[in-house]
Motif scaffolding. Structure first.
Motif, PDB file in Angstrom:
ATOM      1  N   GLU A  91       0.839  -1.212   0.000  1.00  0.00           N
ATOM      2  CA  GLU A  91       0.000   0.000   0.000  1.00  0.00           C
ATOM      3  C   GLU A  91       0.861   1.244   0.000  1.00  0.00           C
ATOM      4  OE1 GLU A  91      -1.522   3.542   1.583  1.00  0.00           O
ATOM      5  OE2 GLU A  91      -0.338   2.214   2.867  1.00  0.00           O
ATOM      6  N   ARG A  92       1.904   1.258   0.809  1.00  0.00           N
ATOM      7  CA  ARG A  92       2.779   2.430   0.891  1.00  0.00           C
ATOM      8  C   ARG A  92       3.462   2.675  -0.457  1.00  0.00           C
ATOM      9  NH1 ARG A  92       2.317   6.670   2.682  1.00  0.00           N
ATOM     10  NH2 ARG A  92       1.814   5.909   4.728  1.00  0.00           N
ATOM     11  N   LYS A  93       3.954   1.621  -1.076  1.00  0.00           N
ATOM     12  CA  LYS A  93       4.635   1.761  -2.366  1.00  0.00           C
ATOM     13  C   LYS A  93       3.678   2.252  -3.444  1.00  0.00           C
ATOM     14  CE  LYS A  93       7.511  -0.678  -5.626  1.00  0.00           C
ATOM     15  NZ  LYS A  93       8.116  -1.896  -6.070  1.00  0.00           N
ATOM     16  N   VAL A  94       2.480   1.660  -3.489  1.00  0.00           N
ATOM     17  CA  VAL A  94       1.482   2.045  -4.483  1.00  0.00           C
ATOM     18  C   VAL A  94       1.040   3.488  -4.257  1.00  0.00           C
ATOM     19  CG1 VAL A  94      -0.920   1.630  -5.162  1.00  0.00           C
ATOM     20  CG2 VAL A  94       0.671  -0.277  -4.978  1.00  0.00           C
ATOM     21  N   SER A  95       0.842   3.867  -3.016  1.00  0.00           N
ATOM     22  CA  SER A  95       0.392   5.235  -2.713  1.00  0.00           C
ATOM     23  C   SER A  95       1.414   6.265  -3.151  1.00  0.00           C
ATOM     24  CB  SER A  95       0.105   5.386  -1.222  1.00  0.00           C
ATOM     25  OG  SER A  95      -0.982   4.589  -0.866  1.00  0.00           O
ATOM     26  N   HIS A  96       2.683   6.020  -2.845  1.00  0.00           N
ATOM     27  CA  HIS A  96       3.721   6.967  -3.267  1.00  0.00           C
ATOM     28  C   HIS A  96       3.782   7.084  -4.788  1.00  0.00           C
ATOM     29  CE1 HIS A  96       5.423   8.157   0.487  1.00  0.00           C
ATOM     30  NE2 HIS A  96       5.651   6.902   0.864  1.00  0.00           N
ATOM     31  N   GLU A  97       3.612   5.969  -5.449  1.00  0.00           N
ATOM     32  CA  GLU A  97       3.680   5.965  -6.914  1.00  0.00           C
ATOM     33  C   GLU A  97       2.499   6.716  -7.529  1.00  0.00           C
ATOM     34  OE1 GLU A  97       2.601   2.701 -10.229  1.00  0.00           O
ATOM     35  OE2 GLU A  97       4.010   2.032  -8.698  1.00  0.00           O
ATOM     36  N   LEU A  98       1.306   6.506  -6.980  1.00  0.00           N
ATOM     37  CA  LEU A  98       0.106   7.037  -7.627  1.00  0.00           C
ATOM     38  C   LEU A  98      -0.308   8.424  -7.137  1.00  0.00           C
ATOM     39  CD1 LEU A  98      -2.099   3.853  -7.956  1.00  0.00           C
ATOM     40  CD2 LEU A  98      -0.708   4.978  -9.685  1.00  0.00           C
ATOM     41  N   GLU A  99       0.172   8.860  -5.971  1.00  0.00           N
ATOM     42  CA  GLU A  99      -0.217  10.194  -5.492  1.00  0.00           C
ATOM     43  C   GLU A  99       0.252  11.276  -6.453  1.00  0.00           C
ATOM     44  OE1 GLU A  99       1.207  10.329  -1.466  1.00  0.00           O
ATOM     45  OE2 GLU A  99      -0.703   9.610  -0.692  1.00  0.00           O
ATOM     46  N   ALA A 100       1.435  11.103  -7.012  1.00  0.00           N
ATOM     47  CA  ALA A 100       1.927  12.077  -7.989  1.00  0.00           C
ATOM     48  C   ALA A 100       1.058  12.053  -9.245  1.00  0.00           C
ATOM     49  CB  ALA A 100       3.377  11.774  -8.336  1.00  0.00           C
ATOM     50  N   LYS A 101       0.656  10.867  -9.652  1.00  0.00           N
ATOM     51  CA  LYS A 101      -0.185  10.740 -10.849  1.00  0.00           C
ATOM     52  C   LYS A 101      -1.554  11.379 -10.619  1.00  0.00           C
ATOM     53  CE  LYS A 101      -1.628   7.276 -14.187  1.00  0.00           C
ATOM     54  NZ  LYS A 101      -1.588   5.886 -14.580  1.00  0.00           N
ATOM     55  N   VAL A 102      -2.110  11.191  -9.435  1.00  0.00           N
ATOM     56  CA  VAL A 102      -3.404  11.781  -9.104  1.00  0.00           C
ATOM     57  C   VAL A 102      -3.284  13.299  -9.055  1.00  0.00           C
ATOM     58  CG1 VAL A 102      -5.121  12.023  -7.264  1.00  0.00           C
ATOM     59  CG2 VAL A 102      -4.298   9.760  -7.893  1.00  0.00           C
ATOM     60  N   ALA A 103      -2.195  13.810  -8.495  1.00  0.00           N
ATOM     61  CA  ALA A 103      -1.987  15.266  -8.407  1.00  0.00           C
ATOM     62  C   ALA A 103      -1.862  15.887  -9.794  1.00  0.00           C
ATOM     63  CB  ALA A 103      -0.755  15.565  -7.566  1.00  0.00           C
ATOM     64  N   GLU A 104      -1.200  15.178 -10.712  1.00  0.00           N
ATOM     65  CA  GLU A 104      -1.050  15.701 -12.079  1.00  0.00           C
ATOM     66  C   GLU A 104      -2.387  15.823 -12.794  1.00  0.00           C
ATOM     67  OE1 GLU A 104       1.445  13.104 -14.286  1.00  0.00           O
ATOM     68  OE2 GLU A 104       3.267  13.657 -13.203  1.00  0.00           O
ATOM     69  N   GLU A 105      -3.250  14.843 -12.593  1.00  0.00           N
ATOM     70  CA  GLU A 105      -4.505  14.776 -13.328  1.00  0.00           C
ATOM     71  C   GLU A 105      -5.593  15.662 -12.731  1.00  0.00           C
ATOM     72  OE1 GLU A 105      -5.587  10.709 -13.765  1.00  0.00           O
ATOM     73  OE2 GLU A 105      -3.808  10.231 -14.918  1.00  0.00           O
ATOM     74  N   SER A 106      -5.470  16.020 -11.450  1.00  0.00           N
ATOM     75  CA  SER A 106      -6.523  16.854 -10.847  1.00  0.00           C
ATOM     76  C   SER A 106      -6.364  18.287 -11.336  1.00  0.00           C
ATOM     77  CB  SER A 106      -6.470  16.783  -9.328  1.00  0.00           C
ATOM     78  OG  SER A 106      -5.246  17.315  -8.872  1.00  0.00           O
TER      79      SER A 106
END
Length: 112
Positions: A91-106
């Motif tokens: 979960e920690r690894k996935v969250s770090h990876e995808l939080e940047a992706k979510v921030a870019e798309e918002s």
């Protein structure tokens, strides 16, 4: 991808991980220590973990399909709910990876 998809996954990863650790401790108490009451405890926690693991699978699959993960990564994330403590690390690894992706798309919010 919406932030809510990641949040749902994170919540279920923690719930599944905690229940699996509690279940593991219950199995140790039942078979290793032969404690009275561990049988009922293990049954109840096992049933709860089983049903909530199915919810975890749905949310993890949804996240993986929206993040366009390869099959191997998707399987590893799905299986993390069956290995004690693995759900927390994955979960920690996935969250770090995808939080940047979510921030870019918002979309950027304009402040007045």
């Amino acid at each position: 991808m919406k932030k809510s998809v990641l949040t749902r996954y994170r919540v279920m990863a923690y719930v599944t991980g905690v229940l699996l650790i509690v279940l593991t401790l219950g199995v140790i108490a039942k078979y290793g220590l032969h404690l009275d009451g561990a049988d009922d405890f293990t049954r109840i926690v096992g049933i709860a973990h089983g049903w909530l693991y199915v919810v975890y699978l749905v949310f993890a699959f949804d996240l993986g399909s929206k993040a366009k993960w390869p099959v191997g990564k998707q399987l590893w994330v799905l299986l993390a709910g069956t290995i004690p403590t693995a759900a927390f690390f994955v979960e920690r690894k996935v969250s770090h990876e995808l939080e940047a992706k979510v921030a870019e798309e918002s979309p950027a919010v304009a402040k007045a």
